[in-house]
Design an enzyme around this catalytic site. Structure first.
Site, mmCIF file in Angstrom:
data_model
loop_
_atom_site.group_PDB
_atom_site.id
_atom_site.type_symbol
_atom_site.label_atom_id
_atom_site.label_comp_id
_atom_site.label_asym_id
_atom_site.label_seq_id
_atom_site.Cartn_x
_atom_site.Cartn_y
_atom_site.Cartn_z
ATOM 1 N N LYS A 13 31.505 30.824 39.355
ATOM 2 C CA LYS A 13 31.960 30.569 37.974
ATOM 3 C C LYS A 13 31.040 29.542 37.308
ATOM 4 O O LYS A 13 30.598 28.603 37.966
ATOM 5 C CB LYS A 13 33.370 29.958 38.003
ATOM 6 C CG LYS A 13 34.487 30.931 38.267
ATOM 7 C CD LYS A 13 35.826 30.191 38.227
ATOM 8 C CE LYS A 13 36.990 31.102 38.583
ATOM 9 N NZ LYS A 13 37.264 32.142 37.596
ATOM 10 N N ASP B 121 44.561 27.426 40.840
ATOM 11 C CA ASP B 121 44.601 28.853 41.159
ATOM 12 C C ASP B 121 45.625 29.180 42.251
ATOM 13 O O ASP B 121 45.749 30.325 42.675
ATOM 14 C CB ASP B 121 43.197 29.349 41.527
ATOM 15 C CG ASP B 121 42.954 30.774 41.065
ATOM 16 O OD1 ASP B 121 43.693 31.256 40.185
ATOM 17 O OD2 ASP B 121 42.032 31.420 41.610
ATOM 18 N N ASP C 177 39.208 28.111 43.332
ATOM 19 C CA ASP C 177 38.471 29.334 43.055
ATOM 20 C C ASP C 177 37.107 28.992 42.461
ATOM 21 O O ASP C 177 36.984 28.705 41.276
ATOM 22 C CB ASP C 177 39.286 30.205 42.070
ATOM 23 C CG ASP C 177 38.631 31.557 41.814
ATOM 24 O OD1 ASP C 177 37.632 31.870 42.497
ATOM 25 O OD2 ASP C 177 39.135 32.296 40.940
ATOM 26 N N ARG D 143 43.473 39.554 43.247
ATOM 27 C CA ARG D 143 44.071 40.881 43.466
ATOM 28 C C ARG D 143 43.828 41.375 44.890
ATOM 29 O O ARG D 143 44.578 42.192 45.400
ATOM 30 C CB ARG D 143 43.561 41.865 42.408
ATOM 31 C CG ARG D 143 42.117 42.199 42.495
ATOM 32 C CD ARG D 143 41.596 42.842 41.214
ATOM 33 N NE ARG D 143 41.445 41.862 40.132
ATOM 34 C CZ ARG D 143 41.113 42.170 38.886
ATOM 35 N NH1 ARG D 143 40.952 43.426 38.529
ATOM 36 N NH2 ARG D 143 40.982 41.229 37.969
ATOM 37 N N LYS E 79 50.122 33.994 44.406
ATOM 38 C CA LYS E 79 48.684 33.802 44.686
ATOM 39 C C LYS E 79 48.414 32.350 45.064
ATOM 40 O O LYS E 79 48.610 31.445 44.265
ATOM 41 C CB LYS E 79 47.854 34.188 43.450
ATOM 42 C CG LYS E 79 46.358 33.875 43.560
ATOM 43 C CD LYS E 79 45.588 34.342 42.314
ATOM 44 C CE LYS E 79 44.138 33.857 42.331
ATOM 45 N NZ LYS E 79 43.372 34.257 41.124
HETATM 46 N N1 BES Z 1 41.610 32.661 38.851
HETATM 47 C C1 BES Z 1 40.896 33.514 37.993
HETATM 48 C C2 BES Z 1 41.626 33.846 36.714
HETATM 49 C C3 BES Z 1 41.861 32.731 35.755
HETATM 50 C C4 BES Z 1 40.815 32.170 35.068
HETATM 51 C C5 BES Z 1 43.153 32.323 35.506
HETATM 52 C C6 BES Z 1 41.065 31.180 34.150
HETATM 53 C C7 BES Z 1 43.406 31.340 34.594
HETATM 54 C C8 BES Z 1 42.352 30.757 33.932
HETATM 55 C C9 BES Z 1 40.597 34.839 38.680
HETATM 56 O O1 BES Z 1 40.397 34.774 40.044
HETATM 57 C C10 BES Z 1 39.363 35.389 38.039
HETATM 58 O O2 BES Z 1 38.376 34.721 38.044
HETATM 59 N N2 BES Z 1 39.454 36.569 37.473
HETATM 60 C C11 BES Z 1 38.359 37.190 36.811
HETATM 61 C C12 BES Z 1 38.429 38.665 37.072
HETATM 62 C C13 BES Z 1 37.217 39.439 36.634
HETATM 63 C C14 BES Z 1 36.003 39.021 37.434
HETATM 64 C C15 BES Z 1 37.491 40.911 36.807
HETATM 65 C C16 BES Z 1 38.460 36.907 35.301
HETATM 66 O O3 BES Z 1 39.555 36.922 34.760
HETATM 67 O O4 BES Z 1 37.423 36.659 34.698
HETATM 68 ZN ZN ZN Z 2 41.402 33.195 41.054
HETATM 69 ZN ZN ZN Z 3 38.444 34.307 40.659
#
Ligand code: BES
Ligand code: ZN
Ligand code: ZN
Length: 470
Positions: free
Chosen positions: A250, A261, A243, A324, A238
């Site tokens: 966020k 990320d 992000d 994803r 990835k």
């Molecule tokens: N990059 C993030 C996941 C992440 C957050 C990895 C903090 C490590 C530390 C990812 O893109 C994300 O934001 N995922 C969401 C998915 C959800 C919206 C279904 C998450 O994990 O909150």
């Molecule tokens: Zn992400």
């Molecule tokens: Zn994200």
């Protein structure tokens, strides 16, 4: 292609190591558990001196015994070797500048752990420091340690950490692509990239949709190396350079470290570096979707239904579940050439941390055999990973009412598992598939880990690949 200098990319991939193989002028180090374990060369007055300093009462203490000419005659380190990962290595990294040799006989796994821990504790991220402090400790590589492997592991991790630590202002999509191209040039790998609207023509709609709002165009970087007739391994990482969460932006604290990320991209480059420099007999393909998940008038939106490369339609219920989406297209592409093994690495979910904390990486695979090798590799290489299930009864959670898939299940339960199930829908033809939901970060400095970017799971995966080839 990009305004950063060649030196910038050279520093990211710096082959420096704090090791020596010269046998002269080495200061001896003795690891002692108690007074009984002192080497015979330590005289009575030195024992008294050490006692005087309270050496035998606290762990992790070092005592420097003086020689008559004022130099260091020997170093005594008091440590219980069975506690904590990389502890001894980090004690070594705090020694005064000089060349040293560990005189105490260590078991081979302890010696390897110590040397990895030492080298990783020596890491500094100084790309932006005018005043750099040269690290001046070198340790003689103990007998019985595979120097090539140690070097490859450590250099890979320095590279991975440098990539993660470099902020998005200097490592946006263009620069990340350029860093990969420079790496390929050094490793004599064949590099190609598909950029911007070309992604639509080449059928990577999800990568384009997620990345199109970024000020630098989204892209797919790819390289191949090795003998096309050998065991086929494809690595997918990835590469989200930053992000923001997209329109589902966020909150501040969650966005703070999101330059990391692209940790999956960095990690598969680290793994590729191990595979190539240790010359594994494989045909390696690395596929990295690169985007910035940004906010703009052309951002993809919550509620959009996007068609994927594979033809499955995905309802976007959260633009922050972007990883994803880009991986779906990259994995479909990887799967089309039916490799023997696909490895996917991604900072995919916050839920992985809720499940296992920041140190332990959950991984997913249907192959019990490969999973066993991974767990073995984890223990033997001090690289904590843990298998979680691709639980089929949760499949309904990633299905949408109005499209084939939903990128963000509402309940939020088992978030790392549902993300893995989502990715799994895009891999059908490859013999083995394993996905790693990594964190790529250490929130504080600990033995063998400095605050910031971290390489996880790579040594464990390397071990499993090496064993699969036997
Ligand atoms: N990059 C993030 C996941 C992440 C957050 C990895 C903090 C490590 C530390 C990812 O893109 C994300 O934001 N995922 C969401 C998915 C959800 C919206 C279904 C998450 O994990 O909150
Ligand atoms: Zn992400
Ligand atoms: Zn994200």
């Amino acid at each position: 292609m990009d305004n950063r200098s060649k030196e910038f990319y050279d520093i990211l991939f710096d082959p420096w190591l704090p090791l020596t193989r010269e046998t002269t002028s080495l200061t001896p180090i003795y690891i002692v558990d108690s007074e009984k374990h002192l080497p015979p060369s330590v005289c009575e007055s030195h024992v008294k001196f050490a006692k005087h300093l309270g050496f035998f009462s606290s762990q992790g203490e070092s005592v420097f015994l003086p020689a008559e000419d004022g130099s260091i005659l020997a170093v005594l380190i008091r440590l219980n070797l069975s506690v904590d990962r990389f502890n001894l290595g980090s004690c070594l990294a705090r020694l005064p500048d000089g060349n040293y040799e560990i005189k105490t006989e260590l078991q081979s796994d302890k010696a390897l752990e110590t040397m990895i821990g030492f080298c990783l504790s020596a890491y500094r991220f100084e790309l932006y420091k005018k005043k750099r402090i040269d690290f001046g400790v070198k340790i003689f590589v103990p007998r019985g340690i595979d120097f090539g492997k140690l070097g490859a592991f450590v250099k890979s991790e320095y590279f991975v950490r440098n990539l993660i630590n470099t902020p998005a202002s200097d490592l946006g999509p263009k620069s990340l692509e350029r860093a990969i191209e420079c790496f390929c040039h050094k490793m004599k790998a064949d590099f190609t990239a598909i950029i911007g609207d070309q992604l639509l023509k080449s059928n990577f709609p999800l990568i384009h949709a997620v990345g199109r709002a970024g000020s630098e165009a989204p892209r797919l970087a790819k390289f191949t190396w090795g003998n096309p007739n050998s065991y086929k391994i494809t690595l997918v990482g990835k590469g989200v350079c930053f992000d923001t969460g997209g329109l589902n932006v966020k909150p501040d604290a969650s966005m703070a470290a999101m330059k990391k990320d692209m940790g999956g991209a960095a990690s598969v480059l680290g793994l590729a570096n191990c595979i190539i420099s240790l010359k594994l007999d494989v045909y390696l393909t690395v596929i990295i979707p690169i985007v910035e998940n940004s906010i703009s008038s052309n951002s993809f939106r919550p509620g959009d239904i996007l068609s994927s490369r594979k033809g499955l339609d995905v309802e976007v219920n959260n633009t922050d579940a972007e990883g994803r989406l880009i991986l779906a297209d990259a994995l479909s592409y990887a799967d089309e050439s039916r490799p023997d093994l696909i490895i996917c690495m991604a900072t995919l979910t916050g839920a992985a941390r809720v499940a296992l904390g920041q140190d332990i990486v959950p991984f997913y695979t249907k192959s019990d055999e490969f999973s066993k090798l991974l767990s073995e590799g984890s223990l033997k290489n001090f690289d904590p990973i843990w298998r979680l299930p691709l639980h089929s009864e949760y499949e309904h959670m990633i299905e949408s009412q109005i499209a084939d898939l939903d990128n963000a299940p509402k309940s939020g339960m088992a978030g790392s598992i549902t993300a893995a199930l989502f990715l799994n829908r895009f891999v059908e033809n490859s013999k083995t598939f394993a996905h790693f939901d990594i964190y790529s970060w250490s929130s504080k400095t600990r033995p063998g880990r400095s605050i910031g970017g971290l390489m996880q799971a790579v040594r464990a995966i390397y071990y499993a690949i090496e064993k699969s080839l036997m």
